[in-house]
Design a protein around this motif. Structure first.
Motif, mmCIF file in Angstrom:
data_model
loop_
_atom_site.group_PDB
_atom_site.id
_atom_site.type_symbol
_atom_site.label_atom_id
_atom_site.label_comp_id
_atom_site.label_asym_id
_atom_site.label_seq_id
_atom_site.Cartn_x
_atom_site.Cartn_y
_atom_site.Cartn_z
ATOM 1 N N GLY A 125 0.788 -1.217 0.000
ATOM 2 C CA GLY A 125 0.000 0.000 0.000
ATOM 3 C C GLY A 125 0.818 1.264 0.000
ATOM 4 N N ILE A 126 2.118 1.159 -0.241
ATOM 5 C CA ILE A 126 3.000 2.317 -0.286
ATOM 6 C C ILE A 126 4.029 2.074 -1.391
ATOM 7 C CG2 ILE A 126 4.568 1.334 1.448
ATOM 8 C CD1 ILE A 126 3.793 5.074 1.236
ATOM 9 N N THR A 127 4.358 3.098 -2.136
ATOM 10 C CA THR A 127 5.380 2.963 -3.174
ATOM 11 C C THR A 127 6.752 2.838 -2.520
ATOM 12 O OG1 THR A 127 4.061 4.239 -4.752
ATOM 13 C CG2 THR A 127 6.428 4.062 -5.178
ATOM 14 N N ARG A 128 7.482 1.804 -2.901
ATOM 15 C CA ARG A 128 8.781 1.502 -2.285
ATOM 16 C C ARG A 128 9.894 1.722 -3.313
ATOM 17 N NH1 ARG A 128 6.667 -4.312 -1.139
ATOM 18 N NH2 ARG A 128 5.821 -3.685 -3.154
ATOM 19 N N VAL A 129 10.861 2.538 -2.918
ATOM 20 C CA VAL A 129 12.011 2.851 -3.779
ATOM 21 C C VAL A 129 13.279 2.602 -2.984
ATOM 22 C CG1 VAL A 129 13.178 4.649 -5.124
ATOM 23 C CG2 VAL A 129 10.669 4.599 -5.013
ATOM 24 N N VAL A 130 14.285 2.039 -3.642
ATOM 25 C CA VAL A 130 15.589 1.867 -3.006
ATOM 26 C C VAL A 130 16.653 2.515 -3.896
ATOM 27 C CG1 VAL A 130 15.964 -0.429 -4.024
ATOM 28 C CG2 VAL A 130 17.230 0.257 -1.990
ATOM 29 N N LYS A 161 26.166 -13.903 -1.000
ATOM 30 C CA LYS A 161 25.010 -13.527 -0.189
ATOM 31 C C LYS A 161 24.442 -12.178 -0.638
ATOM 32 C CE LYS A 161 27.076 -14.070 3.873
ATOM 33 N NZ LYS A 161 27.252 -14.164 5.346
ATOM 34 N N THR A 162 25.327 -11.275 -1.033
ATOM 35 C CA THR A 162 24.870 -9.950 -1.464
ATOM 36 C C THR A 162 24.107 -10.035 -2.771
ATOM 37 O OG1 THR A 162 26.728 -8.889 -0.336
ATOM 38 C CG2 THR A 162 25.629 -7.623 -2.068
ATOM 39 N N ALA A 163 24.612 -10.782 -3.740
ATOM 40 C CA ALA A 163 23.925 -10.922 -5.023
ATOM 41 C C ALA A 163 22.541 -11.551 -4.828
ATOM 42 C CB ALA A 163 24.773 -11.757 -5.981
ATOM 43 N N ARG A 164 22.467 -12.539 -3.952
ATOM 44 C CA ARG A 164 21.168 -13.175 -3.667
ATOM 45 C C ARG A 164 20.204 -12.172 -3.050
ATOM 46 N NH1 ARG A 164 21.537 -18.264 0.169
ATOM 47 N NH2 ARG A 164 22.173 -16.612 1.617
ATOM 48 N N PHE A 165 20.703 -11.340 -2.141
ATOM 49 C CA PHE A 165 19.821 -10.370 -1.499
ATOM 50 C C PHE A 165 19.459 -9.233 -2.452
ATOM 51 C CE2 PHE A 165 18.855 -6.778 1.337
ATOM 52 C CZ PHE A 165 17.820 -7.366 2.046
ATOM 53 N N GLU A 166 20.376 -8.845 -3.337
ATOM 54 C CA GLU A 166 20.049 -7.821 -4.335
ATOM 55 C C GLU A 166 18.885 -8.283 -5.209
ATOM 56 O OE1 GLU A 166 24.418 -5.657 -4.906
ATOM 57 O OE2 GLU A 166 23.936 -7.482 -6.012
ATOM 58 N N ARG A 167 18.880 -9.547 -5.582
ATOM 59 C CA ARG A 167 17.745 -10.069 -6.370
ATOM 60 C C ARG A 167 16.438 -9.971 -5.583
ATOM 61 N NH1 ARG A 167 21.838 -13.750 -8.190
ATOM 62 N NH2 ARG A 167 21.385 -15.222 -6.486
ATOM 63 N N ARG A 168 16.523 -10.248 -4.299
ATOM 64 C CA ARG A 168 15.329 -10.163 -3.448
ATOM 65 C C ARG A 168 14.818 -8.727 -3.378
ATOM 66 N NH1 ARG A 168 15.355 -11.575 3.001
ATOM 67 N NH2 ARG A 168 13.223 -10.882 3.462
ATOM 68 N N VAL A 169 15.711 -7.795 -3.241
ATOM 69 C CA VAL A 169 15.312 -6.383 -3.164
ATOM 70 C C VAL A 169 14.695 -5.932 -4.481
ATOM 71 C CG1 VAL A 169 16.200 -4.017 -2.988
ATOM 72 C CG2 VAL A 169 16.920 -5.766 -1.342
ATOM 73 N N LEU A 170 15.317 -6.309 -5.595
ATOM 74 C CA LEU A 170 14.777 -5.927 -6.902
ATOM 75 C C LEU A 170 13.347 -6.407 -7.077
ATOM 76 C CD1 LEU A 170 17.812 -6.576 -9.270
ATOM 77 C CD2 LEU A 170 16.791 -4.376 -8.736
ATOM 78 N N ALA A 171 13.059 -7.593 -6.570
ATOM 79 C CA ALA A 171 11.712 -8.153 -6.705
ATOM 80 C C ALA A 171 10.717 -7.523 -5.744
ATOM 81 C CB ALA A 171 11.760 -9.667 -6.473
ATOM 82 N N GLY A 172 11.205 -6.830 -4.709
ATOM 83 C CA GLY A 172 10.321 -6.341 -3.665
ATOM 84 C C GLY A 172 10.099 -4.847 -3.634
ATOM 85 N N VAL A 173 10.642 -4.123 -4.616
ATOM 86 C CA VAL A 173 10.451 -2.674 -4.640
ATOM 87 C C VAL A 173 9.844 -2.254 -5.969
ATOM 88 C CG1 VAL A 173 12.372 -2.292 -3.039
ATOM 89 C CG2 VAL A 173 12.790 -2.199 -5.506
ATOM 90 N N ASP A 174 9.355 -1.033 -6.001
ATOM 91 C CA ASP A 174 8.736 -0.502 -7.219
ATOM 92 C C ASP A 174 9.734 0.183 -8.135
ATOM 93 O OD1 ASP A 174 5.819 -0.984 -6.527
ATOM 94 O OD2 ASP A 174 6.489 0.153 -4.774
ATOM 95 N N LEU A 175 10.871 0.616 -7.570
ATOM 96 C CA LEU A 175 11.885 1.294 -8.366
ATOM 97 C C LEU A 175 13.222 1.153 -7.662
ATOM 98 C CD1 LEU A 175 12.690 3.205 -10.732
ATOM 99 C CD2 LEU A 175 12.125 5.125 -9.225
ATOM 100 N N CYS A 176 14.252 0.823 -8.445
ATOM 101 C CA CYS A 176 15.613 0.696 -7.923
ATOM 102 C C CYS A 176 16.506 1.689 -8.657
ATOM 103 C CB CYS A 176 16.123 -0.725 -8.125
ATOM 104 S SG CYS A 176 17.867 -0.954 -7.724
#
Length: 400
Positions: A125-130, A161-176
């Motif tokens: 319910g909120i736009t997420r940007v990283v 571990k970082t590459a795996r987490f970067e993929r997770r972040v990309l999938a979980g935000v509206d804009l990177c």
């Protein structure tokens, strides 16, 4: 627009790249929008200290720093996460974030850098940007080639571990967001459907300007946070492998290494009477004004180097490695000189020391480049368009 910003640091003392970027981007956003900052207190920014950020944010919430025990505990509790992320992914941060989002009329939540990105995942319910700024796994991968065996093994694991987490972040935000197209292209391979865009690093062209006054025609300058591994490595590489070759061609040459937190190997260089190691300087402009040539012999890293943009804005001739100027829209021989091998780098630096007219021409063109493309005003406008597009109020463009 009302924006909730989550950052590890506040930009009260903008003395390194991440704080400088944060300061100028938020300063531009604050001209049109209301910003709330949630950050940790740090070594030089204790909770409650007033600073430049108070002029930018309508509200500041500063959390106490983690104790040494908490840091160890959090890292052990989250062995699957990169260390930097594990230290900042805490229940109290997410509870605070949930309370703020439930009780406020925020339009957008923005996490600054990967280490804070975990805290915004899962909120609906909120736009997420990283703003990742740099592709951290790319940085770790490049760095391993310059590390001793024990550290090499650690950072190879961190890279995984970082590459795996970067993929997770990309999938979980509206804009990177990232600072260079090189890093953006690297991240897109993880998630081709993710919205990944470039917001470059910039420079304040009204603060860094060509200075009138005495210039030491023999002085080379290297700047940066010396606790940052690429800077320490670059300074030692230049002193050990390049500077002796410069001295053969220009015996009167001098080297200044200016930047905070120089480790013992850098401080030891001051034992050479031809080298000055300044440590922290409150204002870099006098050092830029007094230098004939600025060098950026960086051999690993990611993102882009603000030190180059500052030198360009000051109208200085620059000799850089290929990676040192990666991600910037520069033309070798027009805006700067580029070399990777010690002999070629030394020859180009020495030539500019001997030819001040040529150095001045490079500096003039470099200044024109940053005025056109890398002033924070221009970059702030790009960020504004991207955030509006993330909210569905404008056209999305992935490139700067």
């Amino acid at each position: 627009m009302r924006i909730l910003l989550l950052s590890d640091v506040a930009p009260d003392r903008p003395d390194q790249g991440d704080k400088i970027r944060l300061l100028h981007l938020t300063r531009r956003l604050a001209q049109k929008h209301r910003l709330t900052l949630v950050s940790f207190a740090g070594g030089d920014e204790p909770a409650g200290e007033e600073g430049v950020a108070d002029t930018i944010f309508q509200e500041r919430i500063t959390m106490p720093p983690l104790s040494s025990f908490e840091k160890v505990f959090r890292t052990m509790l989250n062995p699957h996460l990169p260390a930097a992320v594990a230290l900042r992914r805490t229940g109290r941060v997410r509870r605070l974030l949930g309370e703020l989002l439930a009780g406020g009329d925020y339009d957008l939540v923005l996490a600054y850098q990967l280490k804070m990105g975990a805290n915004i995942l899962g909120f609906e319910g909120i736009t997420r940007v990283v703003d990742l700024t740099d592709a951290l796994s790319l940085y770790y991968g490049r760095m391993t080639g310059y590390l001793p065996a024990p550290l090499k093994a650690f950072y190879r694991l961190e890279r995984f571990k970082t590459a795996r987490f970067e993929r997770r972040v990309l999938a979980g935000v509206d804009l990177c967001l990232l600072a260079s197209e090189t890093d953006a292209a690297y991240m897109r391979q993880f998630a081709p459907q993710a919205r990944v865009a470039v917001v470059p690093n910039g420079v304040d062209t009204s603060f860094f300007i060509p200075q009138e006054g005495p210039e030491d025609e023999c002085k080379l300058l290297f700047t940066g946070n010396m606790a940052y591994p690429p800077n320490e490595d670059g300074a030692l590489f230049f002193y050990r492998e390049v500077f002796p070759l410069v001295l053969r061609q220009c015996p009167e040459a001098r080297l200044v290494i200016a930047g905070k937190n120089p480790p013992p190997p850098i401080r030891a260089l001051a034992g050479d009477g031809r080298v000055e190691v300044t440590g922290y300087v409150p204002d870099l402009r006098p050092y830029l004004a007094g230098a004939a040539v600025v060098v950026s012999p960086v051999r690993f890293g990611a993102g882009t180097r603000l030190k180059l943009l500052e030198a360009f804005a000051a109208g200085k001739a620059v000799v850089s490695s290929t990676l040192g100027c990666e991600g910037l829209d520069v033309a070798p021989g027009r805006h700067l000189e580029v070399a990777d091998e010690p002999a070629e780098m030394a020859a180009k630096a020495a030539a500019l020391l001997r030819e001040p007219g040529r150095a001045a021409e490079l500096g003039r063109r470099a200044r024109e480049l940053v005025e056109e493309k890398y002033d924070w005003r221009v970059i702030g406008e790009q960020l504004e368009r991207l955030l509006q597009s993330a909210l569905g109020k404008g056209e999305y463009s992935a490139t700067f």
